[in-house]
Motif scaffolding. Structure first.
Motif, short mmCIF file in Angstrom:
data_model
loop_
_atom_site.label_atom_id
_atom_site.label_comp_id
_atom_site.label_asym_id
_atom_site.label_seq_id
_atom_site.Cartn_x
_atom_site.Cartn_y
_atom_site.Cartn_z
N HIS A 132 0.89 -1.18 0.27
CA HIS A 132 0.00 0.12 0.00
C HIS A 132 0.97 1.19 -0.11
O HIS A 132 1.96 1.23 0.47
CB HIS A 132 -0.94 0.08 1.18
CG HIS A 132 -0.25 0.03 2.68
ND1 HIS A 132 0.54 -1.05 3.20
CD2 HIS A 132 -0.03 0.99 3.39
CE1 HIS A 132 1.24 -0.53 4.16
NE2 HIS A 132 0.76 0.75 4.56
N ALA A 133 0.38 2.31 -0.32
CA ALA A 133 1.13 3.71 -0.44
C ALA A 133 1.07 4.10 0.89
O ALA A 133 0.15 3.96 1.52
CB ALA A 133 0.30 4.67 -1.50
N MET A 134 2.33 4.61 1.14
CA MET A 134 2.53 5.10 2.75
C MET A 134 2.96 6.81 2.65
O MET A 134 3.49 7.22 1.63
CB MET A 134 3.53 4.31 3.39
CG MET A 134 3.28 3.03 3.70
SD MET A 134 4.49 1.97 4.46
CE MET A 134 5.71 2.03 3.21
N TYR A 135 2.48 7.52 3.62
CA TYR A 135 2.50 8.98 3.74
C TYR A 135 3.02 9.27 4.96
O TYR A 135 2.85 8.86 5.97
CB TYR A 135 1.05 9.49 3.39
CG TYR A 135 0.43 9.16 1.91
CD1 TYR A 135 0.71 10.16 1.07
CD2 TYR A 135 -0.20 8.28 2.07
CE1 TYR A 135 0.05 10.00 -0.22
CE2 TYR A 135 -0.59 7.89 0.84
CZ TYR A 135 -0.46 8.58 -0.39
OH TYR A 135 -0.82 8.33 -1.58
N GLU A 136 4.01 10.23 4.84
CA GLU A 136 4.56 10.78 6.11
C GLU A 136 4.44 12.29 6.13
O GLU A 136 4.87 12.97 4.90
CB GLU A 136 6.12 10.46 6.34
CG GLU A 136 6.87 10.87 7.52
CD GLU A 136 6.39 9.67 8.51
OE1 GLU A 136 6.54 8.47 8.32
OE2 GLU A 136 6.33 10.07 9.74
N ASP A 137 3.67 12.86 6.84
CA ASP A 137 3.38 14.40 6.92
C ASP A 137 2.68 14.80 5.53
O ASP A 137 3.29 15.91 4.97
CB ASP A 137 4.65 15.46 7.07
CG ASP A 137 5.20 14.87 8.48
OD1 ASP A 137 4.45 14.82 9.48
OD2 ASP A 137 6.63 15.20 8.70
N GLY A 138 2.06 13.94 5.16
CA GLY A 138 1.22 14.23 3.74
C GLY A 138 2.02 14.11 2.53
O GLY A 138 1.57 14.08 1.32
N GLN A 140 4.04 11.10 0.09
CA GLN A 140 4.13 10.04 -0.13
C GLN A 140 5.62 9.29 0.00
O GLN A 140 6.63 10.01 -0.49
CB GLN A 140 3.54 9.51 -1.53
CG GLN A 140 3.45 7.93 -1.49
CD GLN A 140 2.87 7.45 -3.17
OE1 GLN A 140 2.35 8.03 -3.98
NE2 GLN A 140 3.02 6.12 -3.20
N LEU A 141 6.00 8.13 0.64
CA LEU A 141 7.23 7.57 0.70
C LEU A 141 7.33 7.05 -0.58
O LEU A 141 6.80 5.93 -1.03
CB LEU A 141 7.24 6.67 1.82
CG LEU A 141 6.78 7.43 3.29
CD1 LEU A 141 6.98 6.48 4.23
CD2 LEU A 141 7.80 8.56 3.41
N ILE A 142 8.66 7.20 -1.32
CA ILE A 142 9.01 6.47 -2.61
C ILE A 142 10.19 5.72 -2.54
O ILE A 142 10.29 4.75 -2.39
CB ILE A 142 9.15 7.52 -3.77
CG1 ILE A 142 7.73 8.48 -3.77
CG2 ILE A 142 9.37 6.96 -5.12
CD1 ILE A 142 6.63 7.75 -4.61
N ASP A 143 11.42 6.72 -2.07
CA ASP A 143 12.75 6.10 -2.26
C ASP A 143 13.07 5.99 -0.46
O ASP A 143 12.56 6.58 0.20
CB ASP A 143 13.75 7.18 -2.58
CG ASP A 143 13.38 7.35 -4.24
OD1 ASP A 143 12.83 6.60 -4.63
OD2 ASP A 143 13.78 8.59 -4.62
#
Ligand SMILES: CC(C)(COP(=O)(O)OP(=O)(O)OC[C@H]1O[C@@H](n2cnc3c(N)ncnc32)[C@H](O)[C@@H]1OP(=O)(O)O)[C@@H](O)C(=O)NCCC(=O)NCCS
Length: 151
Positions: A132-138, A140-143
């Motif tokens: 699933h896609a994850m987000y930190e402070d709005g 998206q975490l990619i690398d």
């Protein structure tokens, strides 16, 4: 302050905390049983403040795979003290400690405050390895951003 090593049989008791730092059980299971887990307590009660998992990746290289301070105890210095303990614990066994994290300014600031410097990037790590896609402070975490410090 009291830091204790957690037996393999007890590691899953901390799964809810581990999931704060790493959102997918199958990813946690990749390192949980080959790593050392520690729990940090403060004097006077048996309320866990923070936990972490460290693995050995090469003969002289260790990696901090998971570290979390219980949310109500964050920004009280426990994380920084935990890193100091880890460095002290492993410095006779290795020379470098790595940590990989998402591109989150707050987390990067924490590691830099703890003496880590940026090392390298694993492109698309979070999109390639998580379901699933994850987000930190709005954001998206990619690398995966790797940092390292001397042991
Ligand atoms: C990252 C984490 C372990 C830090 O633990 P902590 O016990 O709150 O950290 P400390 O109180 O020792 O912080 C030390 C310093 O790091 C920096 N820092 C820590 N959290 C920060 C934040 N959210 N924003 C900005 N700087 C931060 C500050 O410089 C802080 O010093 P200060 O409070 O005197 O300004 C904690 O925020 C956490 O559990 N986060 C959720 C899980 C997670 O993302 N883990 C990392 C996965 S890679």
């Amino acid at each position: 302050m009291n830091i204790v090593k957690i037996n393999d049989n007890d590691k899953t008791k901390y799964m809810d905390l581990l999931l704060i730092a790493d959102e997918q059980v199958s990813m946690i299971e990749k390192y949980l049983y080959r790593g050392d887990m520690f729990a940090l307590y403060d004097d006077g009660d048996d309320d866990v403040r923070a936990i972490c998992v460290i693995t050995q990746e090469q003969a002289d290289t260790f990696e901090l795979k998971n570290i979390v301070t219980v949310p109500k105890y964050q920004r009280k210095g426990y994380g920084q003290k935990f890193i100091a303990f880890i460095v002290d614990y492993y410095n006779k066994s290795g020379s470098e400690l790595y940590v990989g994290t998402g591109d989150s300014p707050a987390i990067l600031r924490f590691y830099e405050k703890c003496g880590f410097v940026k090392s390298h990037i694993v492109k698309n790590f979070f999109v390639d390895n998580y379901d699933h896609a994850m987000y930190e402070d709005g954001q998206q975490l990619i690398d995966m951003i790797y940092l390292k410090r001397d042991l």
